[in-house]
Design a protein around this motif. Sequence first.
Motif, PDB file in Angstrom:
ATOM      1  N   ILE A  10       0.867  -1.193   0.000  1.00  0.00           N
ATOM      2  CA  ILE A  10       0.000   0.000   0.000  1.00  0.00           C
ATOM      3  C   ILE A  10       0.899   1.237   0.000  1.00  0.00           C
ATOM      4  CG2 ILE A  10      -1.738   1.281   1.290  1.00  0.00           C
ATOM      5  CD1 ILE A  10      -2.708  -1.360   2.410  1.00  0.00           C
ATOM      6  N   PRO A  11       0.628   2.181  -0.881  1.00  0.00           N
ATOM      7  CA  PRO A  11       1.525   3.344  -1.028  1.00  0.00           C
ATOM      8  C   PRO A  11       1.698   4.101   0.285  1.00  0.00           C
ATOM      9  CG  PRO A  11      -0.067   3.293  -2.799  1.00  0.00           C
ATOM     10  CD  PRO A  11      -0.472   2.225  -1.855  1.00  0.00           C
ATOM     11  N   GLU A  12       2.932   4.462   0.540  1.00  0.00           N
ATOM     12  CA  GLU A  12       3.272   5.154   1.774  1.00  0.00           C
ATOM     13  C   GLU A  12       2.613   6.549   1.830  1.00  0.00           C
ATOM     14  OE1 GLU A  12       4.927   3.474   4.147  1.00  0.00           O
ATOM     15  OE2 GLU A  12       4.565   5.238   5.402  1.00  0.00           O
ATOM     16  N   GLU A  13       2.351   7.096   0.631  1.00  0.00           N
ATOM     17  CA  GLU A  13       1.798   8.478   0.588  1.00  0.00           C
ATOM     18  C   GLU A  13       0.476   8.568   1.335  1.00  0.00           C
ATOM     19  OE1 GLU A  13       4.413   7.344  -1.928  1.00  0.00           O
ATOM     20  OE2 GLU A  13       2.477   7.098  -2.935  1.00  0.00           O
ATOM     21  N   LEU A  14      -0.318   7.519   1.251  1.00  0.00           N
ATOM     22  CA  LEU A  14      -1.620   7.546   1.931  1.00  0.00           C
ATOM     23  C   LEU A  14      -1.435   7.765   3.432  1.00  0.00           C
ATOM     24  CD1 LEU A  14      -3.432   4.595   0.117  1.00  0.00           C
ATOM     25  CD2 LEU A  14      -3.970   7.023  -0.035  1.00  0.00           C
ATOM     26  N   SER A  15      -0.499   7.036   3.983  1.00  0.00           N
ATOM     27  CA  SER A  15      -0.253   7.196   5.422  1.00  0.00           C
ATOM     28  C   SER A  15       0.323   8.568   5.716  1.00  0.00           C
ATOM     29  CB  SER A  15       0.730   6.137   5.901  1.00  0.00           C
ATOM     30  OG  SER A  15       0.165   4.874   5.815  1.00  0.00           O
ATOM     31  N   GLU A  16       1.277   8.965   4.880  1.00  0.00           N
ATOM     32  CA  GLU A  16       1.917  10.259   5.111  1.00  0.00           C
ATOM     33  C   GLU A  16       0.895  11.370   5.133  1.00  0.00           C
ATOM     34  OE1 GLU A  16       5.544   9.227   6.115  1.00  0.00           O
ATOM     35  OE2 GLU A  16       4.722  11.264   6.036  1.00  0.00           O
ATOM     36  N   ALA A  17       0.022  11.339   4.126  1.00  0.00           N
ATOM     37  CA  ALA A  17      -0.995  12.407   4.043  1.00  0.00           C
ATOM     38  C   ALA A  17      -1.830  12.423   5.322  1.00  0.00           C
ATOM     39  CB  ALA A  17      -1.876  12.144   2.827  1.00  0.00           C
ATOM     40  N   ALA A  18      -2.203  11.242   5.784  1.00  0.00           N
ATOM     41  CA  ALA A  18      -3.037  11.186   6.990  1.00  0.00           C
ATOM     42  C   ALA A  18      -2.280  11.682   8.208  1.00  0.00           C
ATOM     43  CB  ALA A  18      -3.525   9.763   7.194  1.00  0.00           C
ATOM     44  N   ARG A  19      -0.996  11.361   8.274  1.00  0.00           N
ATOM     45  CA  ARG A  19      -0.195  11.802   9.433  1.00  0.00           C
ATOM     46  C   ARG A  19      -0.099  13.306   9.474  1.00  0.00           C
ATOM     47  NH1 ARG A  19       3.692   7.505   8.144  1.00  0.00           N
ATOM     48  NH2 ARG A  19       2.898   5.693   9.245  1.00  0.00           N
ATOM     49  N   ILE A  20       0.101  13.884   8.262  1.00  0.00           N
ATOM     50  CA  ILE A  20       0.183  15.336   8.195  1.00  0.00           C
ATOM     51  C   ILE A  20      -1.117  15.959   8.678  1.00  0.00           C
ATOM     52  CG2 ILE A  20       0.302  17.264   6.579  1.00  0.00           C
ATOM     53  CD1 ILE A  20       2.313  15.497   4.983  1.00  0.00           C
ATOM     54  N   ASP A  21      -2.222  15.255   8.367  1.00  0.00           N
ATOM     55  CA  ASP A  21      -3.518  15.757   8.822  1.00  0.00           C
ATOM     56  C   ASP A  21      -3.709  15.592  10.313  1.00  0.00           C
ATOM     57  OD1 ASP A  21      -5.579  14.849   5.933  1.00  0.00           O
ATOM     58  OD2 ASP A  21      -4.351  16.620   6.422  1.00  0.00           O
ATOM     59  N   GLY A  22      -2.750  14.920  10.963  1.00  0.00           N
ATOM     60  CA  GLY A  22      -2.867  14.803  12.414  1.00  0.00           C
ATOM     61  C   GLY A  22      -3.551  13.538  12.881  1.00  0.00           C
ATOM     62  N   CYS A  23      -3.711  12.537  11.968  1.00  0.00           N
ATOM     63  CA  CYS A  23      -4.355  11.290  12.409  1.00  0.00           C
ATOM     64  C   CYS A  23      -3.401  10.450  13.261  1.00  0.00           C
ATOM     65  CB  CYS A  23      -4.725  10.440  11.186  1.00  0.00           C
ATOM     66  SG  CYS A  23      -6.201  11.015  10.374  1.00  0.00           S
ATOM     67  N   SER A  24      -3.963   9.786  14.266  1.00  0.00           N
ATOM     68  CA  SER A  24      -3.134   8.862  15.050  1.00  0.00           C
ATOM     69  C   SER A  24      -2.906   7.601  14.237  1.00  0.00           C
ATOM     70  CB  SER A  24      -3.831   8.508  16.355  1.00  0.00           C
ATOM     71  OG  SER A  24      -4.954   7.693  16.064  1.00  0.00           O
ATOM     72  N   GLU A  25      -1.882   6.839  14.626  1.00  0.00           N
ATOM     73  CA  GLU A  25      -1.579   5.618  13.893  1.00  0.00           C
ATOM     74  C   GLU A  25      -2.764   4.681  13.885  1.00  0.00           C
ATOM     75  OE1 GLU A  25       2.150   6.564  12.494  1.00  0.00           O
ATOM     76  OE2 GLU A  25       0.776   4.961  11.973  1.00  0.00           O
ATOM     77  N   TRP A  26      -3.450   4.625  15.035  1.00  0.00           N
ATOM     78  CA  TRP A  26      -4.576   3.710  15.094  1.00  0.00           C
ATOM     79  C   TRP A  26      -5.625   4.091  14.060  1.00  0.00           C
ATOM     80  CZ3 TRP A  26      -5.746  -0.906  16.797  1.00  0.00           C
ATOM     81  CH2 TRP A  26      -7.095  -1.283  16.829  1.00  0.00           C
TER      82      TRP A  26
END
Lengths: 304, 371, 427
Positions: free
Chosen positions: B258-274
């Motif tokens: 799964i592309p890392e960008e999806l996670s990165e974008a969410a992290r930037i938005d402030g989402c927790s890992e969970w």
Amino acid sequence: MTRNERKQLRAGIGFTGLWIVGLAAFTAYPVFASLYYSFCDYSILKSPVWCGLENYSQLVHDGLFWKSLRNTLFYAGLSVPLGTVVALGLAVLLNCEMRGKSVYRLLFFMPSIVPIVASSMLWLWIFNGQYGLMNGFLNLFLRPLGLHGPAWLADPAWAKPALIIMSLWSTGNAVVIYLAGLQNVPMELYEAAEIDGASAWQRFVHVTLPTIAPVVTFNAIMALIGAMQIFAQAYIMSEGANGNGNASDGNPARSTLFYTIYLFSTAFQDLRMGYASAMAYILFVITALLTWMAARLTRGHDSG
Amino acid sequence: MTVLLLLCSAAFVAPFIWLVSTSLKPIEQTLTLPISFLPKAYYAELGGRRMEVTVDFQVTQPGAVVRFLTGDDAGKLGFLGAAQMASRPGTFTLVHAVAAGSWHVSQRFDREIGETGPTPLWDVVPRDQVDSHVKFRWANYPRALAALGGDAEADRHRVGFWTFLGNSLTVAVLGVLGTVISNAIVAYGFARLRWRGRDAFFALTLATMMIPFPALMVPLYGVFRTFGLIGTLLPLWLPTWFGSAFNIFLMRQFFRTIPEELSEAARIDGCSEWRIFWRIILPLSTPVLVVAALFHFIFAWNDFLGPLLYLTRKDTYTLAIALESYESQNGGVQWHYLMAASAVTILPVIVLFLLAQKTFIRGIATTGSKN
Amino acid sequence: MVYWEKWNGFEGQAAQAVIDKFNQSQDRIVVDYYATSVPDRKTLVATAGGDPPDIAGLHEQNIATFADAEALQPLDDFIHGEGMTNEEWLSRYYPVYARICTHGGHIYAGISTPAVEALYWNKTLFREAGLDPDRPPRTLAEFNDYSRRLTKRDPKTGRLTQVGFMPQDPGWWPWIFCDWFGGKLFDASGITFATDPHNVAAYAWMQSFTKSYGLDDVKALSSEFGPWASPSAPFFTGKIAMVFQGVWYDNYIHQYKPGLDYGVGPWPENVPGVKDFAMAEADVLTIPRGAKHPREAWEFIKYENSSNPGARTREELQGAELLDYLQVKNSPLRVWSPFFTNHHPHPHIAMMRQLSASPNAVCVPQIGIWQEYYREVISAFDRVRLLDATPEEALAYSQERLDASWARYRRSLELHGQWAALGEKPP
């Protein structure tokens, strides 16, 4: 560690926490406890008492231990190569045949997901000396020669071959794996070989085999490790063909007394768990060696 | 090529056909030679009535059905060959003559081995007077399942087929849930997070795959015993809620695609890992989750050593153990019932497979190839 | 409360009747009977798993093994709680049954149903051979002599048609002949299977029958034998004139050969001065370690090991006597009620009582490796009676294997600190 690293570590452990508990409780503790027990006299009703290498030295002198090892090696040594050849052969056949391939693949694969108890019962019946399918079929050819099929599971000489034949029926998952492997062989290699004037057989030997060698080796060794732990079929079938209430004697005449069966009966019927743990550790060492071999062999090829 | 393929598939399918064929036969036809695949029903006229009969044997010499006049069997009917008739004249009266090749048939009652009842009528009749047609004994199935739990009247603690089925399902379903949930969470930790010691820990995880189960068996048994879990179904599914090396490996492979960008974008938005795990990765992972679920279901349904080890009471037996103890139950093995019961155990797995073929095949292929 | 027992059929019904009476006699405890196949193996596995039944019905030969494995709870504390010493409790039984219940100085079991073995002979065949049908052989010499006189051959073919005695019928207890000859199977020093000359003599005696009949003739005659519990059993069809069988045998005679004219008597005297030698067995009741209701289990065991000594009618029978009455067996208790003594359905109950009461009655050796020992006893017996080996050879071979096994077993007991208390003294 930086603050970020600590945060990352907490997250990592948070997510893998379940596995940490599982690993500790269901793998790590048992593995070390087994080692400890192998140096003890232990029955679960009495606490373990240290006795050093006594279990191991007893094993060396135990005729049944060596017999179970021989039986297991015989079975594994025949069923794995034969199974690999059969699975590979079927995969090659399927690779050529285009029409209805998925139907054939289905047929070959289905037996490998059948519950082991059910398939043991079925093969017990198939190998019935008088009324079973196997002898019914064989006798068509043997009768005119004045012979007839053997008693299979009731005959010490034929019980293991019967189990080996049964194992060939369940090679379906290997067929699927090898088929996928065959389909990954680059077409260019075949074309190049054809241009060079290679025959179908030569193409197979010099192009196909080397390319799928890693897959085959890996799966063969995994199969070997599995075959060395054979238990359920032998347990169920030796009871059915020779029924006298003692399924873990490997009857007839202990010809199907395999390693794990002897281990199981020593641990849970004789309640000699220290002794059984020593056997378990020896199996562990053998398995570890085989796994290491598998890793070495496949890594070597991958770079080719 | 095609011929070879057809022959091989015939060899692989034949056992299944034999299984079903035996399960639909009446007991006496499972024990006949030469072997046959189709269960038959035979009809003949006995005592003036047409009824279902069993074919007992074929008469090779001419002879006759007689009524004895003397001796222990006086008054009773019997069959004598020509030579026997000649050697004891006057001890019988002739009822009717019998030609060679006739069949000895007797009235067929639908009852179990060992059951008693009225004495069957019998006769020796020419072959052409016996009708037969194919008849499948579907009644074998409910009878086999009823007999699984033990002798009906004698045992007031009989356990029924549904209990065994329920136990097998409980273990399988709870195991599947545990497998899918716990391994997804753990695999995420290995695949999508970077933390110190991750790779070493993962390597250790892989290494545990080579430990053979017998090496864990005895202490594991001790662990469960300490918590009083032996004799219950818990040891069979509880460990699945704490991860397993194979599934962690499987899911990690998938998560890494799964592309890392999806996670990165969410992290930037402030989402927790969970949240990332739950809302982004998991929904995309259906294929691997289904594969893991299927694999585990099959494993749990088919498992024999686990239940053998941990289950002591009949009411907690899974189908696997119930089937195995059924075999050793009665005096002689009743093959038709045993095959019927086996067929019932196999059926759910086959159905599941047919419904999810592609996923299955793809799953097997990927696990075997990439290593 | 869960009770695992081996019986179904009429024996199971008898057990259930006693359980019903117990359940009705009080309202605290309800015993739940489970007919279980191979209860000994299943009990051991369940006990190891920490989930055993409250009462397990085992055989007497399981006691030593299970007790050494610490799978059973000793009953001593329960007995003391009743205000009795062990000796006082055991005094209710005839000596041999008291011995069966004890191991290593502790009491581990109560009796559910006892058994005793006697000499059965075919009176018709005695008459035909010119022997007094009411006088069984009284010494070993007479026994051998009678056996010779009861052996007949077909005048034309020379084949055996009848034999006086054949040790392989039933062939379940070759070890009892060792005891009968005065031999011991083990002592404080270890296994004495081959080292005790009396054992060798016993096996030689067993072999002498095959030798005097001729192996081929024995095989030919044996092929005509049906199963022991069927109308074609050799004793029922007059092929064997004398057998040693158990108290249950009269039931089988009644079922399969009702008209048989037979007698039941004591074992002939073998060792001079040892009168009323007999073999005794028992089904026993034990409390596995980890049972959830040991107190209640004890109550039931106590019930089945007591009786109403003054019972004058069938309804007044209680406990042991009720169960043994219904299963047509003798009672292990010294005191028998008038009804049990005078109205017992077993035709030879008085003889059975006499034998079971004898101080020279013998039970199975209480040694932890008995399972394996028994297999060796049988295997040596097979070799000897088929003339595959001399008694010395067969016993020596078994001795070697048993010595190794015993050394290992003893070592294990020593490691767990059990050897001192046990010493595995012969009964």
